[in-house]
Design a protein around this motif. Structure first.
Motif, mmCIF file in Angstrom:
data_model
loop_
_atom_site.group_PDB
_atom_site.id
_atom_site.type_symbol
_atom_site.label_atom_id
_atom_site.label_comp_id
_atom_site.label_asym_id
_atom_site.label_seq_id
_atom_site.Cartn_x
_atom_site.Cartn_y
_atom_site.Cartn_z
ATOM 1 N N LYS A 115 4.884 1.803 0.319
ATOM 2 C CA LYS A 115 5.831 1.584 -0.766
ATOM 3 C C LYS A 115 6.294 2.883 -1.402
ATOM 4 C CE LYS A 115 6.328 -1.078 -5.051
ATOM 5 N NZ LYS A 115 5.660 -2.018 -5.992
ATOM 6 N N THR A 116 5.462 3.938 -1.343
ATOM 7 C CA THR A 116 5.774 5.180 -2.043
ATOM 8 C C THR A 116 5.771 6.404 -1.151
ATOM 9 O OG1 THR A 116 3.434 5.411 -2.636
ATOM 10 C CG2 THR A 116 4.878 4.286 -4.222
ATOM 11 N N GLU A 117 5.236 6.312 0.071
ATOM 12 C CA GLU A 117 5.091 7.482 0.932
ATOM 13 C C GLU A 117 5.797 7.269 2.265
ATOM 14 O OE1 GLU A 117 1.007 8.413 1.510
ATOM 15 O OE2 GLU A 117 0.477 8.187 -0.607
ATOM 16 N N ASP A 118 6.207 8.394 2.881
ATOM 17 C CA ASP A 118 6.702 8.330 4.250
ATOM 18 C C ASP A 118 5.538 8.025 5.191
ATOM 19 O OD1 ASP A 118 9.081 8.999 3.165
ATOM 20 O OD2 ASP A 118 9.295 10.933 4.175
ATOM 21 N N THR A 119 5.796 7.207 6.188
ATOM 22 C CA THR A 119 4.737 6.820 7.107
ATOM 23 C C THR A 119 5.359 6.435 8.443
ATOM 24 O OG1 THR A 119 2.798 5.401 7.375
ATOM 25 C CG2 THR A 119 4.747 4.406 6.387
ATOM 26 N N MET A 120 4.548 5.894 9.346
ATOM 27 C CA MET A 120 5.034 5.465 10.656
ATOM 28 C C MET A 120 4.455 4.112 11.017
ATOM 29 S SD MET A 120 4.915 8.807 13.151
ATOM 30 C CE MET A 120 5.455 10.420 12.573
ATOM 31 N N VAL A 121 5.243 3.333 11.755
ATOM 32 C CA VAL A 121 4.805 2.088 12.360
ATOM 33 C C VAL A 121 5.329 2.090 13.791
ATOM 34 C CG1 VAL A 121 4.928 -0.425 12.312
ATOM 35 C CG2 VAL A 121 4.818 0.854 10.161
ATOM 36 N N ALA A 122 4.416 1.939 14.760
ATOM 37 C CA ALA A 122 4.782 1.945 16.172
ATOM 38 C C ALA A 122 4.678 0.531 16.740
ATOM 39 C CB ALA A 122 3.877 2.896 16.954
ATOM 40 N N LEU A 123 5.690 0.121 17.491
ATOM 41 C CA LEU A 123 5.747 -1.217 18.086
ATOM 42 C C LEU A 123 5.817 -1.103 19.606
ATOM 43 C CD1 LEU A 123 8.537 -2.804 15.824
ATOM 44 C CD2 LEU A 123 6.083 -2.765 15.396
ATOM 45 N N SER B 41 4.445 -8.725 20.143
ATOM 46 C CA SER B 41 4.677 -7.414 19.553
ATOM 47 C C SER B 41 3.340 -6.837 19.113
ATOM 48 C CB SER B 41 5.640 -7.524 18.366
ATOM 49 O OG SER B 41 5.704 -6.302 17.655
ATOM 50 N N ILE B 42 3.035 -5.608 19.560
ATOM 51 C CA ILE B 42 1.817 -4.892 19.167
ATOM 52 C C ILE B 42 2.212 -3.804 18.177
ATOM 53 C CG2 ILE B 42 -0.219 -3.670 19.990
ATOM 54 C CD1 ILE B 42 0.411 -4.717 22.799
ATOM 55 N N GLN B 43 1.613 -3.819 17.005
ATOM 56 C CA GLN B 43 1.983 -2.878 15.945
ATOM 57 C C GLN B 43 0.800 -1.974 15.618
ATOM 58 O OE1 GLN B 43 2.276 -6.199 13.503
ATOM 59 N NE2 GLN B 43 3.398 -7.080 15.215
ATOM 60 N N PHE B 44 1.057 -0.671 15.602
ATOM 61 C CA PHE B 44 0.047 0.328 15.246
ATOM 62 C C PHE B 44 0.452 0.969 13.919
ATOM 63 C CE2 PHE B 44 0.142 -0.001 19.866
ATOM 64 C CZ PHE B 44 -1.196 -0.217 20.165
ATOM 65 N N ARG B 45 -0.497 1.004 12.965
ATOM 66 C CA ARG B 45 -0.217 1.547 11.640
ATOM 67 C C ARG B 45 -1.350 2.466 11.206
ATOM 68 N NH1 ARG B 45 1.145 -3.967 11.284
ATOM 69 N NH2 ARG B 45 3.334 -4.375 10.739
ATOM 70 N N PRO B 46 -1.038 3.459 10.347
ATOM 71 C CA PRO B 46 -2.109 4.275 9.761
ATOM 72 C C PRO B 46 -2.801 3.532 8.619
ATOM 73 C CG PRO B 46 0.019 5.033 8.991
ATOM 74 C CD PRO B 46 0.297 3.945 9.990
ATOM 75 N N THR B 47 -3.787 4.183 8.027
ATOM 76 C CA THR B 47 -4.545 3.569 6.939
ATOM 77 C C THR B 47 -3.646 3.257 5.743
ATOM 78 O OG1 THR B 47 -6.530 4.759 7.613
ATOM 79 C CG2 THR B 47 -6.481 3.906 5.364
ATOM 80 N N GLY B 48 -3.833 2.067 5.165
ATOM 81 C CA GLY B 48 -3.156 1.727 3.918
ATOM 82 C C GLY B 48 -1.721 1.292 4.044
ATOM 83 N N VAL B 49 -1.265 0.940 5.229
ATOM 84 C CA VAL B 49 0.104 0.448 5.430
ATOM 85 C C VAL B 49 -0.002 -0.952 5.996
ATOM 86 C CG1 VAL B 49 2.318 0.828 6.575
ATOM 87 C CG2 VAL B 49 0.939 2.785 5.840
ATOM 88 N N ARG B 50 0.616 -1.912 5.307
ATOM 89 C CA ARG B 50 0.505 -3.305 5.727
ATOM 90 C C ARG B 50 1.852 -3.999 5.647
ATOM 91 N NH1 ARG B 50 -4.031 -6.466 5.825
ATOM 92 N NH2 ARG B 50 -2.529 -7.965 6.636
ATOM 93 N N LEU B 51 1.988 -5.027 6.453
ATOM 94 C CA LEU B 51 3.144 -5.922 6.388
ATOM 95 C C LEU B 51 3.014 -6.782 5.138
ATOM 96 C CD1 LEU B 51 5.607 -7.155 8.045
ATOM 97 C CD2 LEU B 51 3.969 -8.845 8.827
ATOM 98 N N GLY C 29 0.817 -1.207 0.000
ATOM 99 C CA GLY C 29 0.000 0.000 0.000
ATOM 100 C C GLY C 29 0.850 1.256 0.000
ATOM 101 N N ARG C 30 0.477 2.225 0.811
ATOM 102 C CA ARG C 30 1.129 3.532 0.807
ATOM 103 C C ARG C 30 2.573 3.476 1.271
ATOM 104 N NH1 ARG C 30 -2.351 6.425 4.887
ATOM 105 N NH2 ARG C 30 -0.750 8.018 4.634
#
Length: 296
Positions: A134-142, A199-209, A131-132
């Motif tokens: 791949k092309t955009e800056d984003t965040m993933v919190a663990l 591990s608990i992972q928090f992601r915004p919309t459209g970001v997936r493993l 999703g996003r």
């Protein structure tokens, strides 16, 4: 599974601490960064046990060569509209969304869970590029619960050294900027892990493993002893499309090569392509004394 009190805090309920100055940021290359907040979640031993008991953990599989193998961890993904198993997960997500609102520009929406049962469970090198991401800056919190395990990070183009962050019970790590696009992370297997880990992972919309592709590992030419896959040829198997591209490149290079120069006999002068460099032997005829002599 009951957690040992000597390894984890024994408070009655989980309590997230303050963010802000307690968060330590490390700037990486290519516009990536990571934040670490040690011990952000105190009293997390009951949370570990509740998640272990109430989450409907799923065992995934992937194609590896010509076999289907189990993914070495248990997982559960909660989408934007799915109810979370425990209210504390919503509280943690809201606190992270509020702290990173200015940089992220949107709240964290989804929650992913990984259960590492022992040191044999792991996750390979990857970035969250579905999703996003791949092309955009984003965040993933663990947020880490349970036994301490190292998290490794390295540039995706292998242009720098591997970094190691040892995450313990209740620690928070946030990967931001271009980290998912330009860096990779992993949790390697361990022979010294003292117990399980969640591990608990928090992601915004459209970001997936990323999920494994069924043809990521093509089958080998034949099997070795005992039915185990055995590779042949060069190291690393090529997909059919890669082999076709390689043949096309070879043909293009062959077309660009200069034509072969004809063989030339310096004594006899230029000859055709079909004539060898050595001169053709002269025919001989019998002489008057019976001895052959060269035809002049």
């Amino acid at each position: 599974m009951m957690l040992q009190g000597s390894l984890f805090d024994l408070a009655d309920e989980p309590r997230p601490g303050e963010l802000g100055p307690a968060v330590r940021r490390t700037r990486l290359s290519h516009g990536a960064w990571i934040d670490v907040r040690p011990g952000w979640l105190s009293g997390a031993a009951p949370l570990f046990e509740e998640l272990e008991a109430v989450v409907p953990w799923q065992a995934e599989e992937r194609v590896m060569y010509d076999r289907v193998v189990a993914v070495p961890r248990l997982t559960r993904y909660y989408g934007e509209r799915e109810p979370l198993p425990l209210p504390i997960l919503e509280d943690l997500r809201d606190r992270l969304s509020a702290h990173y609102a200015a940089e992220l520009g949107e709240p964290f929406r989804t929650v992913g869970l990984c259960y590492y049962r022992d040191g044999r469970d792991s996750v390979a090198w990857h970035g969250d590029r579905i999703g996003r991401g791949k092309t955009e800056d984003t965040m993933v919190a663990l947020v880490v619960l349970g036994a301490p395990r190292p998290l490794l990070l390295r540039p995706a183009d292998h242009s720098g050294p591997t970094l190691r962050r040892d995450l313990a019970h209740g620690d928070l790590l946030v990967m931001g900027g271009s980290c998912q696009r330009t860096w990779e992370h992993s949790v390697p297997k361990s022979t010294t892990a003292p117990g399980p880990r969640i591990s608990i992972q928090f992601r915004p919309t459209g970001v997936r493993l990323p999920t494994p592709h069924p043809h990521q590992h093509p089958p080998p030419a034949y099997k070795g002893v005992g039915g185990r896959p055995r590779r042949t040829g060069t190291r690393g198997a090529q997909s059919p499309s890669a082999r076709v591209d390689g043949l096309q490149r070879a043909e293009q290079m062959h077309e660009r090569e200069p034509p072969t120069r004809p063989l030339v006999d310096r004594a006899a002068g230029p000859r055709s392509r079909r004539t060898a460099a050595r001169p053709r032997p002269r025919a001989r005829r019998p002489g008057r004394d019976g001895v052959g002599q060269s035809r002049r």
